[in-house]
Scaffold this motif. Structure first.
Motif, PDB file in Angstrom:
ATOM      1  N   VAL A  13     -42.563  29.511 -20.861  1.00 39.54           N
ATOM      2  CA  VAL A  13     -43.071  29.008 -22.138  1.00 39.54           C
ATOM      3  C   VAL A  13     -43.139  30.179 -23.115  1.00 39.54           C
ATOM      4  CG1 VAL A  13     -45.060  27.952 -23.282  1.00 39.54           C
ATOM      5  CG2 VAL A  13     -44.397  27.216 -20.981  1.00 39.54           C
ATOM      6  N   THR A  14     -42.624  29.963 -24.317  1.00 37.71           N
ATOM      7  CA  THR A  14     -42.656  31.026 -25.325  1.00 37.71           C
ATOM      8  C   THR A  14     -44.037  31.075 -25.981  1.00 37.71           C
ATOM      9  OG1 THR A  14     -41.947  29.613 -27.150  1.00 37.71           O
ATOM     10  CG2 THR A  14     -40.198  30.659 -25.823  1.00 37.71           C
TER      11      THR A  14
ATOM     12  N   ASP B 296     -44.623  30.886 -29.123  1.00 36.46           N
ATOM     13  CA  ASP B 296     -44.661  29.839 -30.155  1.00 36.46           C
ATOM     14  C   ASP B 296     -44.961  28.472 -29.542  1.00 36.46           C
ATOM     15  OD1 ASP B 296     -44.141  31.663 -32.156  1.00 36.46           O
ATOM     16  OD2 ASP B 296     -41.991  31.215 -32.255  1.00 36.46           O
ATOM     17  N   GLU B 297     -44.344  28.173 -28.401  1.00 41.43           N
ATOM     18  CA  GLU B 297     -44.604  26.898 -27.719  1.00 41.43           C
ATOM     19  C   GLU B 297     -46.053  26.807 -27.251  1.00 41.43           C
ATOM     20  OE1 GLU B 297     -40.246  25.913 -25.747  1.00 41.43           O
ATOM     21  OE2 GLU B 297     -41.544  27.396 -24.774  1.00 41.43           O
ATOM     22  N   ARG B 298     -46.557  27.915 -26.717  1.00 42.81           N
ATOM     23  CA  ARG B 298     -47.951  27.960 -26.253  1.00 42.81           C
ATOM     24  C   ARG B 298     -48.899  27.742 -27.432  1.00 42.81           C
ATOM     25  NH1 ARG B 298     -49.366  30.083 -21.592  1.00 42.81           N
ATOM     26  NH2 ARG B 298     -47.512  31.376 -21.530  1.00 42.81           N
TER      27      ARG B 298
END
Length: 89
Positions: A55-56, A58-60
């Motif tokens: 998970v990046t 930004d996604e987090r």
């Protein structure tokens, strides 16, 4: 069978009170269910990261923002007394 249960320090006093109120066996059984569920979620996370990559940041951040938005909406509904089960969150 040996089980290790980790509890955040702020929950320890509450846990002792709950164990005394409901009985130690019920408290331990609930803690073990919680641990099992957490372990299964961690297995799912591992599998998903193997399939789709980690998970990046930004996604987090987007996921945490969505959770905060949902929490705010639920709190608003509790405060106003709106409980329409047919309405999407």
């Amino acid at each position: 069978m040996t089980a290790e249960i980790r509890v955040r320090p702020s929950r320890r006093l509450t846990g002792r009170a709950e164990a005394a109120e409901r009985g130690l066996s019920a408290y331990v059984a609930e803690a073990l269910r919680f641990k099992r569920d957490r372990d299964r979620l961690l297995e799912l996370v591992d599998w998903l990261q193997e399939e789709h990559g980690p998970v990046t940041d930004d996604e987090r951040a987007a996921a945490f923002q969505e959770l905060e938005d949902l929490d705010a909406e639920h709190e608003q509904r509790r405060a106003t007394g709106k409980h329409n089960a047919g309405e999407a969150a």
